[in-house]
Design a protein around this motif. Structure first.
Motif, PDB file in Angstrom:
ATOM      1  N   VAL A 277       0.842  -1.190   0.000  1.00  8.95           N
ATOM      2  CA  VAL A 277       0.000   0.000   0.000  1.00  8.95           C
ATOM      3  C   VAL A 277       0.880   1.244   0.000  1.00  8.95           C
ATOM      4  O   VAL A 277       1.916   1.292   0.662  1.00  8.95           O
ATOM      5  N   ASN A 278       0.464   2.249  -0.771  1.00 13.71           N
ATOM      6  CA  ASN A 278       1.245   3.484  -0.923  1.00 13.71           C
ATOM      7  C   ASN A 278       0.347   4.689  -0.672  1.00 13.71           C
ATOM      8  O   ASN A 278      -0.065   5.386  -1.604  1.00 13.71           O
ATOM      9  N   PRO A 279       0.029   4.958   0.583  1.00 12.83           N
ATOM     10  CA  PRO A 279      -1.042   5.915   0.883  1.00 12.83           C
ATOM     11  C   PRO A 279      -0.754   7.347   0.462  1.00 12.83           C
ATOM     12  O   PRO A 279      -1.660   8.037  -0.033  1.00 12.83           O
ATOM     13  N   LEU A 280       0.466   7.822   0.663  1.00 13.51           N
ATOM     14  CA  LEU A 280       0.718   9.244   0.438  1.00 13.51           C
ATOM     15  C   LEU A 280       0.562   9.625  -1.027  1.00 13.51           C
ATOM     16  O   LEU A 280      -0.131  10.598  -1.368  1.00 13.51           O
ATOM     17  N   PRO A 291     -14.482  15.994  -7.382  1.00  9.51           N
ATOM     18  CA  PRO A 291     -14.298  17.203  -6.562  1.00  9.51           C
ATOM     19  C   PRO A 291     -15.108  17.190  -5.269  1.00  9.51           C
ATOM     20  O   PRO A 291     -14.788  17.928  -4.339  1.00  9.51           O
ATOM     21  N   VAL A 292     -16.153  16.377  -5.191  1.00  9.49           N
ATOM     22  CA  VAL A 292     -16.899  16.212  -3.945  1.00  9.49           C
ATOM     23  C   VAL A 292     -16.976  14.724  -3.626  1.00  9.49           C
ATOM     24  O   VAL A 292     -16.874  13.874  -4.510  1.00  9.49           O
ATOM     25  N   SER A 293     -17.116  14.418  -2.331  1.00  2.36           N
ATOM     26  CA  SER A 293     -17.113  13.022  -1.875  1.00  2.36           C
ATOM     27  C   SER A 293     -15.919  12.272  -2.450  1.00  2.36           C
ATOM     28  O   SER A 293     -16.039  11.149  -2.947  1.00  2.36           O
ATOM     29  N   THR A 294     -14.747  12.897  -2.376  1.00  5.58           N
ATOM     30  CA  THR A 294     -13.538  12.325  -2.968  1.00  5.58           C
ATOM     31  C   THR A 294     -13.152  11.033  -2.258  1.00  5.58           C
ATOM     32  O   THR A 294     -12.972  11.021  -1.046  1.00  5.58           O
ATOM     33  N   PRO A 295     -13.012   9.929  -2.977  1.00 12.08           N
ATOM     34  CA  PRO A 295     -12.599   8.671  -2.341  1.00 12.08           C
ATOM     35  C   PRO A 295     -11.194   8.785  -1.754  1.00 12.08           C
ATOM     36  O   PRO A 295     -10.365   9.563  -2.226  1.00 12.08           O
ATOM     37  N   ARG A 296     -10.937   7.999  -0.737  1.00  7.38           N
ATOM     38  CA  ARG A 296      -9.637   8.057  -0.072  1.00  7.38           C
ATOM     39  C   ARG A 296      -8.522   7.397  -0.874  1.00  7.38           C
ATOM     40  O   ARG A 296      -7.348   7.652  -0.618  1.00  7.38           O
ATOM     41  N   ALA A 297      -8.842   6.523  -1.780  1.00  7.69           N
ATOM     42  CA  ALA A 297      -7.849   5.874  -2.645  1.00  7.69           C
ATOM     43  C   ALA A 297      -6.856   5.027  -1.869  1.00  7.69           C
ATOM     44  O   ALA A 297      -5.709   4.871  -2.280  1.00  7.69           O
ATOM     45  N   ILE A 298      -7.284   4.499  -0.743  1.00  7.70           N
ATOM     46  CA  ILE A 298      -6.469   3.559   0.027  1.00  7.70           C
ATOM     47  C   ILE A 298      -7.257   2.263   0.141  1.00  7.70           C
ATOM     48  O   ILE A 298      -8.424   2.274   0.528  1.00  7.70           O
ATOM     49  N   PRO A 299      -6.662   1.138  -0.209  1.00  7.78           N
ATOM     50  CA  PRO A 299      -7.407  -0.124  -0.126  1.00  7.78           C
ATOM     51  C   PRO A 299      -7.801  -0.425   1.312  1.00  7.78           C
ATOM     52  O   PRO A 299      -7.219   0.124   2.255  1.00  7.78           O
ATOM     53  N   PRO A 300      -8.789  -1.293   1.514  1.00  9.43           N
ATOM     54  CA  PRO A 300      -9.273  -1.605   2.866  1.00  9.43           C
ATOM     55  C   PRO A 300      -8.249  -2.436   3.635  1.00  9.43           C
ATOM     56  O   PRO A 300      -8.185  -3.656   3.496  1.00  9.43           O
ATOM     57  N   LEU A 301      -7.459  -1.775   4.453  1.00  8.35           N
ATOM     58  CA  LEU A 301      -6.299  -2.407   5.066  1.00  8.35           C
ATOM     59  C   LEU A 301      -6.675  -3.519   6.037  1.00  8.35           C
ATOM     60  O   LEU A 301      -6.048  -4.588   6.058  1.00  8.35           O
ATOM     61  N   ARG A 302      -7.680  -3.280   6.846  1.00 10.44           N
ATOM     62  CA  ARG A 302      -8.076  -4.312   7.809  1.00 10.44           C
ATOM     63  C   ARG A 302      -8.606  -5.551   7.090  1.00 10.44           C
ATOM     64  O   ARG A 302      -8.340  -6.684   7.515  1.00 10.44           O
ATOM     65  N   ASP A 332       6.052   8.961   8.418  1.00  9.93           N
ATOM     66  CA  ASP A 332       4.924   9.671   7.814  1.00  9.93           C
ATOM     67  C   ASP A 332       3.940   8.692   7.177  1.00  9.93           C
ATOM     68  O   ASP A 332       2.723   8.872   7.243  1.00  9.93           O
ATOM     69  N   VAL A 333       4.470   7.652   6.534  1.00  8.35           N
ATOM     70  CA  VAL A 333       3.603   6.648   5.924  1.00  8.35           C
ATOM     71  C   VAL A 333       2.791   5.932   6.995  1.00  8.35           C
ATOM     72  O   VAL A 333       1.578   5.739   6.851  1.00  8.35           O
ATOM     73  N   ALA A 334       3.442   5.532   8.083  1.00  9.73           N
ATOM     74  CA  ALA A 334       2.725   4.857   9.163  1.00  9.73           C
ATOM     75  C   ALA A 334       1.641   5.745   9.746  1.00  9.73           C
ATOM     76  O   ALA A 334       0.528   5.281  10.047  1.00  9.73           O
ATOM     77  N   ILE A 339      -4.300   7.541  10.194  1.00 10.31           N
ATOM     78  CA  ILE A 339      -5.262   8.620   9.967  1.00 10.31           C
ATOM     79  C   ILE A 339      -6.236   8.290   8.835  1.00 10.31           C
ATOM     80  O   ILE A 339      -7.449   8.474   8.964  1.00 10.31           O
ATOM     81  N   ALA A 340      -5.707   7.811   7.720  1.00 10.36           N
ATOM     82  CA  ALA A 340      -6.548   7.550   6.554  1.00 10.36           C
ATOM     83  C   ALA A 340      -6.907   6.085   6.377  1.00 10.36           C
ATOM     84  O   ALA A 340      -7.874   5.768   5.689  1.00 10.36           O
ATOM     85  N   GLY A 341      -6.121   5.187   6.993  1.00  5.32           N
ATOM     86  CA  GLY A 341      -6.366   3.764   6.825  1.00  5.32           C
ATOM     87  C   GLY A 341      -6.983   3.083   8.018  1.00  5.32           C
ATOM     88  O   GLY A 341      -7.317   1.900   7.968  1.00  5.32           O
ATOM     89  N   HIS A 342      -7.097   3.834   9.136  1.00  2.00           N
ATOM     90  CA  HIS A 342      -7.797   3.356  10.328  1.00  2.00           C
ATOM     91  C   HIS A 342      -7.143   2.133  10.981  1.00  2.00           C
ATOM     92  O   HIS A 342      -7.829   1.312  11.583  1.00  2.00           O
ATOM     93  N   LEU A 343      -5.825   2.036  10.874  1.00  2.00           N
ATOM     94  CA  LEU A 343      -5.099   1.036  11.638  1.00  2.00           C
ATOM     95  C   LEU A 343      -4.706   1.631  12.982  1.00  2.00           C
ATOM     96  O   LEU A 343      -4.626   2.852  13.143  1.00  2.00           O
ATOM     97  N   THR A 344      -4.420   0.783  13.955  1.00  5.10           N
ATOM     98  CA  THR A 344      -3.865   1.275  15.205  1.00  5.10           C
ATOM     99  C   THR A 344      -2.414   1.669  14.968  1.00  5.10           C
ATOM    100  O   THR A 344      -1.768   1.193  14.016  1.00  5.10           O
TER     101      THR A 344
END
Length: 436
Positions: A277-280, A291-302, A332-334, A339-344
């Protein structure tokens, strides 16, 4: 006599760390012998020092496993300004690079790559898997040669894997020439090809012929119809387990309905395909059309972890047309995985260190018997280290300090104020009442 970690210098050998905090919050004394962590009892002796070197008082410092950046592009690093400070989507960045990349010499590429490896070392990123383009121009292998030379120069400091990333425009002969230079893995970006499944098969065939693994840019799009991960899993499921097959990005997993998501992850788990995964960079490149309701573009990590798929992370692009703000620091990636991937925080750090084993290196978790490879940060916990971006660090490989990073700040005096009087019912007053 012990010294404090902030007084350690590059080149010093560490023999023992007293009172250092481990990621689980416990404190321990860490002994180092012959580049490995030991219990401090050599040859049956009950206690004692086990190797020559410096003893350090680790009180107030956290020992972290070293980070691994498993998806980088060090041949492109630090070129954003040179390329005219472009902005835009993945497609915009690709178009910019095709034109600008042709202007770079082998010497420039080498300098940029070494600059990123220097930054990685200072940050405690001691494993990097970097994709390298076939650069436009008369000598398309110049970038691969430059990065391979850097790989050798940094051996023992930063372990570098090189992925030769071809495109559909590159003929088979050129790809075979690149692989003959000694790269570690075959790379490609099937989702950018006219025939994604055919490109996966072509890349896999190159890998099989060369006896090396594969790491593909996979489904780097918010288009739910792109699900090349399943085709990659099917094509490589018969490979030996030790043969690398990694899928980078996998952005389209974020927009799949539950059934298709489960099927894709089951296929990846069964085939032994790891996801990087390459979040940044994906947060920057994806979503420009929304431009609205922009997807996070991060796969579902959990979901990926729960499916039993090996998950690692990459810093991806460092101040180039694909991300003007990347810095290659996996802290920064962690933080972004939290923040965006909802991992602990602790799970996020596990993910950014997982790439070490995926790169075929021995684990370095801080356990007895592991290599004495770790990063000391001045912090009380993993969460605090990520929140504060761990400004003070000491990077250790095989018990030897290979890099340090220190901050020094000053402020004008601020008047002190007495603590306000306790109000009835405050926790402190309630505690005193119970004690009485």
């Amino acid at each position: 006599m012990s010294i404090h970690p902030e007084d350690l210098e590059a080149g010093q050998q560490v023999a023992r760390l007293d009172g250092v905090t481990l990621p689980d919050g416990t404190t321990a004394t860490v002994h180092i012998t012959d580049g490995a962590l030991t219990d401090g009892r050599p040859h049956g002796a009950p206690t004692g020092r086990v190797s020559a070197g410096t003893d350090a008082d680790g009180t107030g410092w956290l020992l972290l496993p070293p980070a691994a950046d498993l998806h980088a592009h060090i041949d492109k690093a630090y070129t954003w300004s040179l390329a005219g400070e472009p902005e835009g989507s993945l497609e915009d960045a690709v178009a910019c690079w095709r034109e600008f990349g042709a202007t770079l010499s082998e010497e420039q590429i080498a300098a940029h790559a070494r600059r990123q490896l220097d930054a990685a070392l200072r940050a405690g990123v001691t494993t990097i898997r970097t994709h390298v383009n076939y650069h436009e121009g008369a000598d398309p292998l110049r970038g691969i040669r430059a990065v391979l030379a850097a790989r050798e120069d940094y051996r023992g400091l930063v372990d570098v894997q090189v992925v030769a990333m071809h495109g559909q425009i590159h003929d088979d002969g050129l790809v075979r020439d690149a692989l003959a230079l000694g790269v570690d893995l075959v790379g490609a970006a099937p989702h950018l090809s006219d025939d994604p499944r055919g490109e996966i098969d072509r890349a896999a065939a190159f890998a099989e012929a060369a006896g090396i693994g594969i790491d593909l840019h996979t489904d780097e799009t918010l288009n739910p119809d792109s699900l090349d991960l399943i085709d990659l899993a099917e094509r490589t499921r018969h490979w030996p387990r030790a043969m690398t097959r990694s899928a980078g990005h996998c952005v389209s997993l974020a927009v799949q309905p539950p059934g298709r998501l489960a099927a894709a992850l089951d296929a990846a788990a069964e085939a032994g395909v790891s996801v990087i995964v390459n979040p940044l960079t994906n947060l920057y490149l994806q979503g420009w059309q929304h431009p609205v309701s922009t997807p996070r573009a991060i796969p579902p990590l959990r979901a990926i972890l729960d499916a039993g798929v090996a998950l690692a992370a990459g810093g991806d692009n460092v101040q180039d047309p694909f991300n003007p703000l990347g810095n290659g620091d996996m802290v920064d990636v962690a933080a972004s995985l939290v923040i965006a991937g909802h991992l602990t925080p602790r799970t996020a750090w596990d993910v950014v260190t997982a790439g070490r084993s995926l790169a075929g290196l021995p684990r370095a978790t801080g356990a007895v018997g592991d290599p004495a490879d770790f990063v000391l940060v001045r912090s009380a916990s993993v969460a605090a280290a990520l929140a504060e971006r761990a400004p003070d660090r000491v990077v250790v490989r095989a018990g030897r300090v290979v890099a340090t990073r220190r901050t020094h700040t000053t402020t004008v005096p601020v008047p002190a104020h007495a603590a306000p009087p306790e109000r009835p019912g405050t926790p402190e007053r309630q505690r005193k009442a119970v004690q009485a």
